[in-house]
Enzyme design. Structure first.
Site, PDB file in Angstrom:
ATOM      1  CB  SER A   1      35.594  32.432  29.769  1.00 28.67           C
ATOM      2  OG  SER A   1      37.086  32.141  29.317  1.00 28.67           O
ATOM      3  N   GLY A   2      38.047  34.446  31.519  1.00 30.05           N
ATOM      4  CA  GLY A   2      38.779  34.502  32.695  1.00 30.05           C
ATOM      5  C   GLY A   2      39.520  32.965  32.504  1.00 30.05           C
TER       6      GLY A   2
ATOM      7  CE  LYS B   1      61.379  46.734  36.624  1.00 32.08           C
ATOM      8  NZ  LYS B   1      61.163  46.821  35.296  1.00 32.08           N
TER       9      LYS B   1
ATOM     10  CG  PHE C   1      29.320  23.996  40.986  1.00 30.30           C
ATOM     11  CD1 PHE C   1      30.107  24.918  40.521  1.00 30.30           C
ATOM     12  CD2 PHE C   1      28.058  23.793  40.646  1.00 30.30           C
ATOM     13  CE1 PHE C   1      29.418  25.712  39.352  1.00 30.30           C
ATOM     14  CE2 PHE C   1      27.085  24.776  39.653  1.00 30.30           C
ATOM     15  CZ  PHE C   1      28.012  25.904  39.117  1.00 30.30           C
TER      16      PHE C   1
END
Length: 867
Positions: free
Chosen positions: A737-738, A265, A639
């Site tokens: 950094s994203g 596309k 985390f």
């Protein structure tokens, strides 16, 4: 031979001229490559082994450029007698179409070919009339539902290799090596041009001498190219003035079944090229005449070998990586620049008095290919090729290359004007046109817009779709202000003023006449666009035509129902829920980790496998911390810094800590895949190696933007950090950094953490002292608006920063990506690169932006120097 039984079962030898299959008792090393114009044009590579020809269908043909991978689908064994077959397989028969012997000769495996085929990596050399040198066949991992083995054909680096800019061997030498005929001449049954074989030697770059025989052949080819295209005797249909274009319907997924063809596309302007006895008109999708805007395109169409023709295509501008960009096209049009423009032709509606609209798209494309000729892959007018891969696979590849998406077309459908489901468009991100209903002025410049108010039509009424406030330069923002100011009206064009637009910060309303293209990340529950970005103004579409595009399910051919059997059902279920990637077992590989991007656990493992060589230098032998989201980015995340349940420690290195806990580090690719298995969507790395935990060797300045700051402010801050470090004779590197900001990374020789942290703090405080209106060295919330926090706190023994090429647990599956300093001005955001497009970026890089990182061991100056 089971393979020849399959070969024989698929053919009726009383109808086709192909030879019956029987294994040969002799043993040799013949090879042949046959160009085959079946449903899709491809090249069949056949290697003689154990009395048969092992065969692969190479979709785009072999490439002499090392590293350029060509998909090779493994097919059934063929008899050795097939090496001599050149002719036409009747329509309706298996593989119906024309076959040419494009190349032949001898092949030699570099080691035991049986072991190579079993292992999935066959290295060999070819001594053909066109192809020479070393080659690789590498088997790809078979995905669930795939019935055949897919391989990659790759040229080795040697004297026979070519560079990307050198001429394509397929275009340079298109004729049969046995009869010197073209595909068209074989189809028409023309006699061979000369007895015996036509020895052809591919000219290598740098060689000036050309054999006399080759020069003669080239001349005769040029003469044939000037012959007019033959007009059908029954073709008396008049050339239409204009045909309303066929439009694609937005689909959620690409069709995976047979009966479809797929194309890239493009991101540009739809154009219809009308050729009438040398006169050309270029018409937009609304029938507007834009010939004067694109004179070079019109001149190229006028040189086509036809009296009358009507071609459907897309005008684009391509960047240096070959990706089309609508905003780039707009820039080129305004600047009067045409060197980046190309028109990709994808359909032919009329040719030399014959209306082709009722023909299937495959036949229309075949005639279009013949019309465009040898220049269809180069130059201004190009063929939009049909790609021979399944829809879902091609769509994923397109997204990873940074393309807009793909178009899927029913292969048996005629050309139908208007929007229908014969054509489907599957995009890599949500993107469509909207009507501008109003604007908010910029707070920084009263003569520029700050945001556009968007709408779309439904049942004749304009509906509110939210705002877009990013994606335009200051110059474009001023141009839009000037344009929209002239359309100002007192009353909102909506039936009722949306709640978001009431009050003193509400929009200024305009007549709903302007159409813009916007990229966004889905719709909110309140039917507002999410994370919208302006792409450009659409001059070729009327406001009343703009509707909300809703995804439909791709139509598919139903498979026959499976037989019921308790035992096989259990095995099939296990196959779907477990998969081996290297030495790691993925459970539930189909689990979606990023719903908005459609990225699964398998996709994440595949991404890390492919990015490993880029990521490893910055990850191996460094203590890491991870963000785990077992249910995906939209679920609960936590985390984790130490080895514990949920992470297979056997794939990781355990690093003892002073408190008795064991930190974790990655030692190889299996460790990285194991983290993907555990749901680790982010990997953060310390600034020291496991060998010297008490000494820093990499420092990170995290530029964290506060409310009210813009992307250009962050870019300027990164450049400021670089310049200040350069003033101290220190070389730095940068990565996205994203998330929202940028990281400036400084490699140093091992330095005690206390000394390193003191330097970073003094550096951040010095920047703040010089520009208190821009920067902060503390994270005080009240002071954050309009400032960028120079976060130096990531520089301590146990602190971490997101690793290069790590994904982030954020919408869109963004990736923290190293870039060159020279690329900063082209970046649009810190989350521009994602799992879906970063590999495409890496495949086009000439060098690693961080290649020198590991070689630099820089000494830090004293903190007093900064003051």
């Amino acid at each position: 031979m089971a393979g020849l039984k399959t070969y024989n079962a698929k053919r009726r030898f009383d109808v086709t001229a192909e030879p019956p299959g029987k294994a040969s008792a002799r043993r040799g090393h013949a090879f042949v490559i046959q160009q085959h114009a079946a449903t899709r044009l491809h090249y069949d590579l056949r290697l003689e082994l154990d009395g048969v020809m092992k065969s692969w269908a190479v979709t785009r043909g072999p490439s002499l450029v090392p590293g350029e991978k060509r998909l090779a689908v493994e097919v059934e064994d063929h008899p050795i007698e097939y090496n001599k077959f050149e002719g036409t397989i009747p329509k309706g028969q298996y593989g119906g179409g024309t076959v040419m012997i494009w190349d032949k000769g001898a092949w030699q495996p570099e080691y035991d070919p049986h072991k190579g085929l079993q292992k999935g990596h066959l290295s060999f050399r070819l001594d053909g009339e066109k192809l020479q040198g070393g080659w690789h066949l590498v088997r790809m991992h078979r995905r669930p539902g795939e019935k055949r083995n897919n391989w990659l054909l790759i040229k080795q680096t040697d004297d026979a290799a070519r560079k990307p800019r050198d001429k394509d061997i397929l275009e340079e030498m298109p004729r049969s090596v046995t009869t010197d005929r073209t595909m068209d001449e074989i189809t028409q049954g023309a006699a061979r041009h000369k007895p015996g074989k036509a020895k052809s030697v591919a000219k290598q770059p740098g060689k000036k001498k050309t054999p006399a025989k080759a020069r003669t052949k080239k001349k005769s080819t040029a003469l044939r190219a000037k012959e007019p295209v033959r007009r059908s005797k029954s073709g008396t249909a008049p050339l239409p003035d204009f045909v309303e274009p066929a439009l694609a319907t937005l689909a959620g997924k690409a069709p995976a079944s047979d009966g479809w063809i797929h194309e890239i596309k493009f991101d540009g302007y739809r154009l219809q090229a009308r050729l009438d006895h040398g006169k050309v008109r270029l018409l937009t999708r609304r029938g507007l005449d834009w010939t004067s805007k694109f004179k070079a395109v019109a001149e190229r169409v006028a040189r086509l070998n036809a009296q009358t023709a009507l071609i459907d295509g897309e005008l684009v501008s391509e960047d240096d990586t070959g990706v089309s960009s609508f905003s780039l096209l707009q820039q080129d049009i305004k600047a009067g620049r045409s060197d980046r423009m190309k028109i990709y032709a994808f359909d032919l509606l009329h040719l030399n008095g014959k209306d082709l609209r009722n023909f299937p798209v495959g036949e229309r494309k075949a005639q279009l290919t013949a019309l465009l000729g040898r220049e269809s892959k180069t130059g201004l007018l190009r063929l939009s090729e049909s790609l021979d891969e399944s829809g879902p696979v091609l769509h994923k590849h397109a997204c990873r290359l940074g393309l807009e998406g793909i178009i899927s077309k029913r292969s048996d459908a005629p050309y139908r004007s208007g929007r229908g489901q014969d054509w489907l468009k599957i995009k890599c991100s949500d993107r469509q046109e909207f009507v501008v209903a109003g604007y908010a002025p910029s707070t920084a410049d009263p003569q520029a817009i700050g945001a556009l108010v968007l709408g779309y039509y439904e049942a004749g009424k304009l509906h509110y779709a939210g705002r877009v406030g990013t994606g335009y330069s200051h110059k474009v923002a001023r141009e839009l202000f000037k344009r929209l100011k002239a359309l100002r009206v007192a009353k909102a064009p909506f039936a009722a003023v949306p709640a978001e637009e009431r009050g003193k910060n509400g929009a200024l309303w305009v007549e709903p006449k302007t159409v813009v293209e916007v990229e966004f990340r889905g719709w909110t529950h309140g039917d507002r666009v999410r994370q919208a970005s302006f792409q450009g103004v659409r001059e070729d579409k009327a406001a009343k035509e703009v509707v909300r595009e809703r995804k439909v399910a791709a139509a598919a051919v139903k498979s026959p129902p499976a037989k019921r059997s308790a035992a096989p059902a259990k095995k099939a279920n296990k196959a779907k829920t477990e998969e081996m990637v290297g030495g790691v077992r993925l459970t539930h590989p189909e689990r979606v980790y990023w719903e908005d991007a459609g990225v699964t656990k398998r996709d994440l493992a595949d991404y890390y496998t492919r990015v490993w060589k880029w990521m490893a230098p910055h990850l191996v032998s460094r203590v890491i911390a991870i963000v785990r989201c077992p249910e995906g980015s939209a679920g609960q995340c936590f985390f984790q810094k130490h080895a514990s349940a949920g992470v297979e420690a056997r794939f990781l290195t355990l690093v003892p800590e002073p408190d008795g806990d064991k930190a974790i580090a990655v030692k190889d690719i299996d460790g990285l895949v194991a983290l993907a298995q555990s749901g680790a969507l982010e990997i953060h790395v310390r600034g020291s190696s496991t060998a010297k935990l008490e000494h820093a060797d990499r420092l990170v300045f995290d530029l964290d933007p506060g409310p009210g700051t813009r992307w250009p402010d962050i870019v300027n801050a990164a450049r400021d950090v670089r310049a200040r470090l350069a003033g101290l004779k220190l070389t730095s590197f940068v990565k996205t950094s994203g998330g929202k900001g940028l990281h400036v990374v400084l490699p140093i020789k091992p330095t005690p953490w206390a000394e390193a942290k003191a330097f970073c703090r003094a550096f951040a405080e010095a920047m703040t002292a010089d520009h208190p209106d821009k920067y902060l060295a503390t994270a005080t919330k009240a002071k954050r608006p309009g400032h960028i926090f120079i976060d130096y706190l990531r520089n301590s023994r146990e602190a971490t920063a997101v690793a290069p090429y790590s994904t982030r647990a954020r919408p869109g599956a963004p990736v923290a990506t190293p870039v060159e300093w020279s690329e900063l001005g082209k970046l649009k955001s810190a989350d521009q690169y994602t799992v879906l497009n970063v590999l495409g970026r890496l495949s086009k890089l000439r060098k690693d932006p961080w290649a020198a990182m590991g070689r630099l061991k820089q000494k830090l100056p004293g903190a007093k120097t900064l003051r």
